[in-house]
Design a protein around this motif. Sequence first.
Motif, PDB file in Angstrom:
ATOM      1  N   PRO A  44       0.810  -1.220   0.000  1.00 61.24           N
ATOM      2  CA  PRO A  44       0.000   0.000   0.000  1.00 61.24           C
ATOM      3  C   PRO A  44       0.842   1.269   0.000  1.00 61.24           C
ATOM      4  CG  PRO A  44      -0.130  -1.086   2.140  1.00 61.24           C
ATOM      5  CD  PRO A  44       0.668  -1.975   1.238  1.00 61.24           C
ATOM      6  N   GLU A  45       2.114   1.178   0.379  1.00 63.66           N
ATOM      7  CA  GLU A  45       2.981   2.355   0.379  1.00 63.66           C
ATOM      8  C   GLU A  45       3.328   2.790  -1.045  1.00 63.66           C
ATOM      9  OE1 GLU A  45       4.574  -0.575   2.085  1.00 63.66           O
ATOM     10  OE2 GLU A  45       3.107  -0.160   3.638  1.00 63.66           O
ATOM     11  N   GLU A  46       3.380   1.826  -1.943  1.00 65.91           N
ATOM     12  CA  GLU A  46       3.716   2.112  -3.335  1.00 65.91           C
ATOM     13  C   GLU A  46       2.486   2.669  -4.047  1.00 65.91           C
ATOM     14  OE1 GLU A  46       6.714   1.529  -5.022  1.00 65.91           O
ATOM     15  OE2 GLU A  46       7.555   1.126  -3.058  1.00 65.91           O
ATOM     16  N   ASN A  47       2.679   3.706  -4.824  1.00 69.32           N
ATOM     17  CA  ASN A  47       1.577   4.236  -5.625  1.00 69.32           C
ATOM     18  C   ASN A  47       1.616   3.607  -7.001  1.00 69.32           C
ATOM     19  OD1 ASN A  47       0.361   5.862  -3.783  1.00 69.32           O
ATOM     20  ND2 ASN A  47       1.397   7.732  -4.418  1.00 69.32           N
ATOM     21  N   GLY A  48       0.447   3.220  -7.503  1.00 68.92           N
ATOM     22  CA  GLY A  48       0.365   2.729  -8.871  1.00 68.92           C
ATOM     23  C   GLY A  48       0.699   1.269  -9.055  1.00 68.92           C
ATOM     24  N   SER A  49       0.348   0.406  -8.130  1.00 69.99           N
ATOM     25  CA  SER A  49       0.609  -1.021  -8.322  1.00 69.99           C
ATOM     26  C   SER A  49      -0.329  -1.583  -9.386  1.00 69.99           C
ATOM     27  CB  SER A  49       0.438  -1.772  -7.009  1.00 69.99           C
ATOM     28  OG  SER A  49      -0.873  -1.609  -6.514  1.00 69.99           O
ATOM     29  N   LEU A  50       0.174  -2.573 -10.133  1.00 69.99           N
ATOM     30  CA  LEU A  50      -0.578  -3.191 -11.217  1.00 69.99           C
ATOM     31  C   LEU A  50      -0.530  -4.707 -11.060  1.00 69.99           C
ATOM     32  CD1 LEU A  50      -2.000  -3.169 -14.029  1.00 69.99           C
ATOM     33  CD2 LEU A  50       0.289  -3.154 -15.035  1.00 69.99           C
ATOM     34  N   LEU A  51      -1.714  -5.333 -11.111  1.00 74.64           N
ATOM     35  CA  LEU A  51      -1.812  -6.789 -11.059  1.00 74.64           C
ATOM     36  C   LEU A  51      -2.587  -7.249 -12.278  1.00 74.64           C
ATOM     37  CD1 LEU A  51      -1.519  -9.542  -9.649  1.00 74.64           C
ATOM     38  CD2 LEU A  51      -3.632  -9.035  -8.425  1.00 74.64           C
TER      39      LEU A  51
END
Length: 135
Positions: free
Chosen positions: A44-51
Motif C-alpha cells: 500500500p505504500e507504493e503508488n500505482g501497483s498493477l496486477l
Amino acid sequence: MFGKKTQPPIKSLIAQGTRIEGNMKFKEGLRIDGEVFGDIQASPEENGSLLVISEAAVVQGSIQADHVIVNGTVRGPVHARELLELQPKARIEGDVSYVALEMHQGATICGQLRPLMTGVSEEEKPLLKLAAKSA
C-alpha cells in the motif's frame, strides 16, 4: 498524456504451469499466468501497483492492488484501490470493491459490487434524480 497515469512496469511473473500456495506481497507490477492459492496484496505504500491475471490464470484468495486487470478466474474478494478492468473471459466468484470499473462483455461476477468513494462524504453525494416524461 490526456490525464492517464503511466502504469508501473511488470517486474514479476508467475508463469503458466507454476502453482504457488501461500500469501504473496508485491511492489509495482505482477502478472499471473499460473495458479495462486493464497492472498495477493500490493504494497500500500507504493503508488500505482498493477496486477494482471491472464486468461489461463487461477487465483484462489483475496486480491488487493491499485490497478487490477482480470481475464482469468478469481475465487475470492477483489479490492481495486483505483481501477478494476474485467476482460471478456474474466470470472470472479467473490465480492468486488473498486473506485472505477471497466467491464467487457462476457465477464462475470458472482458477488456484490461495492464502489469505493474516495474523499466524498455522505452529504456530498449527488442526489439521484429520475427524468419523467412530460405529457
